[in-house]
Design a protein around this motif. Structure first.
Motif, PDB file in Angstrom:
ATOM      1  N   ARG A  56       0.780  -1.500  -0.204  1.00  0.00           N
ATOM      2  CA  ARG A  56       0.002  -0.060  -0.006  1.00  0.00           C
ATOM      3  C   ARG A  56       0.883   1.005   0.020  1.00  0.00           C
ATOM      4  O   ARG A  56       0.521   1.936  -0.755  1.00  0.00           O
ATOM      5  CB  ARG A  56      -1.227  -0.072   1.478  1.00  0.00           C
ATOM      6  N   PHE A  57       2.390   1.495   0.386  1.00  0.00           N
ATOM      7  CA  PHE A  57       2.534   2.911   0.457  1.00  0.00           C
ATOM      8  C   PHE A  57       3.589   2.873   0.130  1.00  0.00           C
ATOM      9  O   PHE A  57       4.522   3.623  -0.264  1.00  0.00           O
ATOM     10  CB  PHE A  57       3.462   3.121   2.521  1.00  0.00           C
ATOM     11  N   ALA A  58       4.279   1.602  -0.473  1.00  0.00           N
ATOM     12  CA  ALA A  58       6.229   1.153  -1.408  1.00  0.00           C
ATOM     13  C   ALA A  58       7.031   2.499  -0.866  1.00  0.00           C
ATOM     14  O   ALA A  58       6.922   3.354  -1.048  1.00  0.00           O
ATOM     15  CB  ALA A  58       5.367   2.014  -2.443  1.00  0.00           C
ATOM     16  N   PRO A  59       7.282   1.603   0.513  1.00  0.00           N
ATOM     17  CA  PRO A  59       8.087   2.993   1.709  1.00  0.00           C
ATOM     18  C   PRO A  59       9.701   2.924   0.968  1.00  0.00           C
ATOM     19  O   PRO A  59       9.851   1.997   0.333  1.00  0.00           O
ATOM     20  CB  PRO A  59       8.282   2.292   2.644  1.00  0.00           C
ATOM     21  N   ASP A  60       9.888   5.017   1.177  1.00  0.00           N
ATOM     22  CA  ASP A  60      11.883   4.100   0.962  1.00  0.00           C
ATOM     23  C   ASP A  60      12.372   3.737   1.850  1.00  0.00           C
ATOM     24  O   ASP A  60      13.349   3.658   1.568  1.00  0.00           O
ATOM     25  CB  ASP A  60      11.706   5.468   0.489  1.00  0.00           C
ATOM     26  N   VAL A  61      11.817   3.597   3.315  1.00  0.00           N
ATOM     27  CA  VAL A  61      12.450   3.341   4.262  1.00  0.00           C
ATOM     28  C   VAL A  61      11.546   2.350   4.533  1.00  0.00           C
ATOM     29  O   VAL A  61      10.794   3.301   5.035  1.00  0.00           O
ATOM     30  CB  VAL A  61      12.989   4.808   5.252  1.00  0.00           C
ATOM     31  N   VAL A  62      11.744   0.999   5.659  1.00  0.00           N
ATOM     32  CA  VAL A  62      11.156   0.582   6.720  1.00  0.00           C
ATOM     33  C   VAL A  62      11.735   0.349   7.460  1.00  0.00           C
ATOM     34  O   VAL A  62      12.877  -0.025   8.259  1.00  0.00           O
ATOM     35  CB  VAL A  62      10.855  -0.996   5.761  1.00  0.00           C
ATOM     36  N   VAL A  63      11.433   0.436   8.833  1.00  0.00           N
ATOM     37  CA  VAL A  63      12.276   0.079  10.263  1.00  0.00           C
ATOM     38  C   VAL A  63      11.356  -1.108  11.172  1.00  0.00           C
ATOM     39  O   VAL A  63       9.735  -0.892  10.831  1.00  0.00           O
ATOM     40  CB  VAL A  63      11.788   1.067  11.409  1.00  0.00           C
ATOM     41  N   VAL A  64      11.661  -1.448  10.737  1.00  0.00           N
ATOM     42  CA  VAL A  64      11.771  -3.588  11.621  1.00  0.00           C
ATOM     43  C   VAL A  64      11.717  -4.086  12.828  1.00  0.00           C
ATOM     44  O   VAL A  64      12.676  -3.552  13.681  1.00  0.00           O
ATOM     45  CB  VAL A  64      11.863  -4.681  10.752  1.00  0.00           C
ATOM     46  N   ALA A  65      10.980  -3.175  13.956  1.00  0.00           N
ATOM     47  CA  ALA A  65      11.153  -3.422  15.002  1.00  0.00           C
ATOM     48  C   ALA A  65      10.090  -4.868  16.196  1.00  0.00           C
ATOM     49  O   ALA A  65       9.406  -4.433  16.990  1.00  0.00           O
ATOM     50  CB  ALA A  65      10.416  -1.816  16.245  1.00  0.00           C
ATOM     51  N   THR A  66      10.050  -5.837  15.450  1.00  0.00           N
ATOM     52  CA  THR A  66       9.029  -7.258  16.164  1.00  0.00           C
ATOM     53  C   THR A  66      10.688  -7.994  16.537  1.00  0.00           C
ATOM     54  O   THR A  66      11.882  -7.705  16.109  1.00  0.00           O
ATOM     55  CB  THR A  66       8.574  -7.640  14.588  1.00  0.00           C
ATOM     56  N   PRO A  67      10.345  -9.377  17.356  1.00  0.00           N
ATOM     57  CA  PRO A  67      10.701 -10.013  17.594  1.00  0.00           C
ATOM     58  C   PRO A  67      11.632 -10.199  16.859  1.00  0.00           C
ATOM     59  O   PRO A  67      11.395 -10.720  14.889  1.00  0.00           O
ATOM     60  CB  PRO A  67       9.598 -10.641  18.532  1.00  0.00           C
ATOM     61  N   PRO A  68      13.013 -11.713  17.425  1.00  0.00           N
ATOM     62  CA  PRO A  68      12.988 -12.106  15.923  1.00  0.00           C
ATOM     63  C   PRO A  68      12.622 -13.462  14.933  1.00  0.00           C
ATOM     64  O   PRO A  68      12.973 -13.411  13.792  1.00  0.00           O
ATOM     65  CB  PRO A  68      13.962 -12.684  17.171  1.00  0.00           C
ATOM     66  N   GLY A  69      11.257 -13.430  16.226  1.00  0.00           N
ATOM     67  CA  GLY A  69      10.406 -14.789  14.656  1.00  0.00           C
ATOM     68  C   GLY A  69       9.897 -13.698  13.750  1.00  0.00           C
ATOM     69  O   GLY A  69       9.547 -14.848  12.491  1.00  0.00           O
ATOM     70  N   ALA A  71      11.423 -10.898  12.357  1.00  0.00           N
ATOM     71  CA  ALA A  71      12.149  -9.671  12.149  1.00  0.00           C
ATOM     72  C   ALA A  71      12.837  -9.783  10.229  1.00  0.00           C
ATOM     73  O   ALA A  71      12.973  -8.835  10.170  1.00  0.00           O
ATOM     74  CB  ALA A  71      13.105  -9.428  12.676  1.00  0.00           C
ATOM     75  N   LEU A  72      13.246 -10.651  10.420  1.00  0.00           N
ATOM     76  CA  LEU A  72      13.994 -11.128   9.492  1.00  0.00           C
ATOM     77  C   LEU A  72      13.766 -11.147   8.196  1.00  0.00           C
ATOM     78  O   LEU A  72      14.033 -10.569   6.940  1.00  0.00           O
ATOM     79  CB  LEU A  72      15.012 -12.090   9.314  1.00  0.00           C
ATOM     80  N   ALA A  73      12.476 -12.321   8.234  1.00  0.00           N
ATOM     81  CA  ALA A  73      11.227 -12.186   7.020  1.00  0.00           C
ATOM     82  C   ALA A  73      11.060 -10.880   6.570  1.00  0.00           C
ATOM     83  O   ALA A  73      10.787 -10.418   5.033  1.00  0.00           O
ATOM     84  CB  ALA A  73       9.949 -12.960   7.202  1.00  0.00           C
ATOM     85  N   ALA A  74      10.441 -10.183   7.642  1.00  0.00           N
ATOM     86  CA  ALA A  74       9.873  -8.592   7.605  1.00  0.00           C
ATOM     87  C   ALA A  74      10.698  -7.488   6.599  1.00  0.00           C
ATOM     88  O   ALA A  74      10.567  -7.006   5.399  1.00  0.00           O
ATOM     89  CB  ALA A  74       8.815  -8.058   8.519  1.00  0.00           C
ATOM     90  N   ALA A  75      12.158  -7.967   7.658  1.00  0.00           N
ATOM     91  CA  ALA A  75      13.612  -7.128   6.540  1.00  0.00           C
ATOM     92  C   ALA A  75      13.765  -7.386   5.213  1.00  0.00           C
ATOM     93  O   ALA A  75      13.481  -6.233   4.328  1.00  0.00           O
ATOM     94  CB  ALA A  75      14.327  -6.550   7.750  1.00  0.00           C
ATOM     95  N   ARG A  76      13.412  -8.124   5.129  1.00  0.00           N
ATOM     96  CA  ARG A  76      14.576  -9.305   3.604  1.00  0.00           C
ATOM     97  C   ARG A  76      12.871  -8.671   2.593  1.00  0.00           C
ATOM     98  O   ARG A  76      13.164  -8.614   1.650  1.00  0.00           O
ATOM     99  CB  ARG A  76      14.729 -10.295   3.713  1.00  0.00           C
ATOM    100  N   ALA A  77      11.759  -8.374   3.030  1.00  0.00           N
ATOM    101  CA  ALA A  77      10.187  -8.496   2.473  1.00  0.00           C
ATOM    102  C   ALA A  77      10.659  -7.478   1.746  1.00  0.00           C
ATOM    103  O   ALA A  77      10.515  -6.465   0.502  1.00  0.00           O
ATOM    104  CB  ALA A  77       9.408  -8.904   2.493  1.00  0.00           C
ATOM    105  N   ALA A  78      10.945  -6.126   2.790  1.00  0.00           N
ATOM    106  CA  ALA A  78      10.379  -4.536   2.285  1.00  0.00           C
ATOM    107  C   ALA A  78      12.324  -4.452   1.599  1.00  0.00           C
ATOM    108  O   ALA A  78      11.755  -3.439   0.876  1.00  0.00           O
ATOM    109  CB  ALA A  78      11.440  -3.614   3.597  1.00  0.00           C
ATOM    110  N   ALA A  79      13.156  -4.995   1.683  1.00  0.00           N
ATOM    111  CA  ALA A  79      13.888  -4.545   1.225  1.00  0.00           C
ATOM    112  C   ALA A  79      14.437  -5.528  -0.458  1.00  0.00           C
ATOM    113  O   ALA A  79      14.579  -4.483  -1.533  1.00  0.00           O
ATOM    114  CB  ALA A  79      15.896  -5.332   1.897  1.00  0.00           C
ATOM    115  N   ARG A  80      13.678  -6.767  -1.042  1.00  0.00           N
ATOM    116  CA  ARG A  80      13.437  -6.706  -1.855  1.00  0.00           C
ATOM    117  C   ARG A  80      12.282  -6.006  -2.752  1.00  0.00           C
ATOM    118  O   ARG A  80      12.981  -5.706  -4.470  1.00  0.00           O
ATOM    119  CB  ARG A  80      12.155  -8.520  -2.390  1.00  0.00           C
ATOM    120  N   GLY A  81      11.742  -5.068  -2.075  1.00  0.00           N
ATOM    121  CA  GLY A  81      11.181  -4.239  -2.701  1.00  0.00           C
ATOM    122  C   GLY A  81      11.592  -2.719  -3.209  1.00  0.00           C
ATOM    123  O   GLY A  81      10.977  -1.962  -3.195  1.00  0.00           O
TER     124      GLY A  81
END
Length: 311
Positions: A56-69, A71-81
């Motif tokens: 929805r937002f197509a952000p330039d920057v994503v800050v991930v502040a979630t537990p380890p379970g 965090a990595l999946a969300a961060a990598r998905a954002a980076a691929r975008g």
């Protein structure tokens, strides 16, 4: 104006939300969290799924502040975008999860104390360090160990949650040599969670360099501090001081606050794929060595009972 999406609205996410709304040049366009602990800032939309928020937002920057379970999946998905990503430690507890992925080059770990006075120059200069000592003295009460922090499998121990800022900085400055030996002891007196109250460790590397750690979260009579002492090859010592390294190489009485350090970290995030990066930014691939050292310390550690005997 850079569009920022925040994933996670818990204790740490709330700190990011406040800092982002007070940072020039960024616009917090949304927060994603299925069960927010803290309400997002007024006017900032809340979505339950981070996947939906990325689309929805197509952000330039994503800050991930979630537990380890997650965090990595969300961060990598954002980076691929295509976003530049800042992810909270410890990201994952398993070093093997950080096997090289192309998108990891766009992901940085949120170590805001690494932006303390003088540390960018120290990291850029990279003096020859022969010994590094990390000291942590603080107190975490029972309320801290709730939800995901209750179990080691979801939160890790003191080294993952608390001392990792100093450990990561020390390991950036020590030569990248394999571990040859490690002795460690863990103390669990309060038993409020699976994590320990204190750990001491001495890690020796193949090139003769040494890393020592003395980290405790049950301190009662000592001022809070998280510091790093570097013993250089020429005999000099370098002290990184502060409650959480924030004084850097400067005067603790004039150390920047958490807000100022977070803002410096946000401003340092790259736009696009252009380099070189700010020396204080911590690329995700470098975290693997830190997690390997932490993992080694815990796997070889002896448990010390209340009577003080090792088991």
């Amino acid at each position: 104006m850079r569009r920022v999406l925040l994933i996670g609205s818990g204790e740490v996410g709330a700190k990011h939300a406040e800092a982002l709304t007070r940072t020039e040049g960024v616009d917090l366009v949304g927060v994603a969290d299925p069960s927010p602990v803290v309400t997002p800032p007024a006017g900032v939309p809340l979505l339950a799924r981070w996947e939906t928020a990325l689309d929805r937002f197509a952000p330039d920057v994503v800050v991930v502040a979630t537990p380890p379970g997650t965090a990595l999946a969300a961060a990598r998905a954002a980076a691929r975008g295509g976003a530049a990503v800042l992810v909270e430690k410890p990201v994952t507890l398993d070093p093997a999860d950080l096997t090289a992925a192309p998108e990891d080059e766009r992901i940085f770990v949120a170590f805001q104390p690494h932006f303390a006075p003088g540390l960018a120059g120290l990291l850029d200069q990279k003096p020859t360090v022969r010994r590094a000592a990390v000291t942590l003295e603080c107190r975490r009460d029972r309320a801290y160990y709730r939800t995901w922090r209750t179990r080691y499998a979801t939160a890790g121990g003191v080294l993952h949650q608390q001392a990792i800022h100093g450990l990561a900085l020390a390991l950036r400055l020590l030569p990248p040599s394999p571990i040859t030996s490690c002795t460690a002891q863990v103390h669990r007196e309060r038993r409020w969670a699976e994590s320990e109250d204190r750990i001491t460790a001495t890690v020796t590397f193949e090139d003769g360099t040494v890393l020592t750690v003395n980290a405790r979260v049950d301190s009662t009579d000592q001022p809070r501090r998280h510091e790093l002492t570097l013993h250089l090859d020429d005999g000099q010592q370098v002290h990184v001081r502060g409650r959480n390294l924030e004084a850097g190489l400067g005067d603790p009485l004039s150390a920047p606050g958490d807000l100022e350090l977070r803002q410096a970290m946000y401003r340092a995030l790259p736009a696009g794929d252009a380099g070189p990066y700010h020396p204080s930014l911590f690329p995700l691939p470098q975290l693997r060595r830190t997690l390997e050292v932490i993992d080694h310390a815990y796997r070889t550690a002896r448990n010390v009972s209340e009577s003080g005997t090792a088991a």
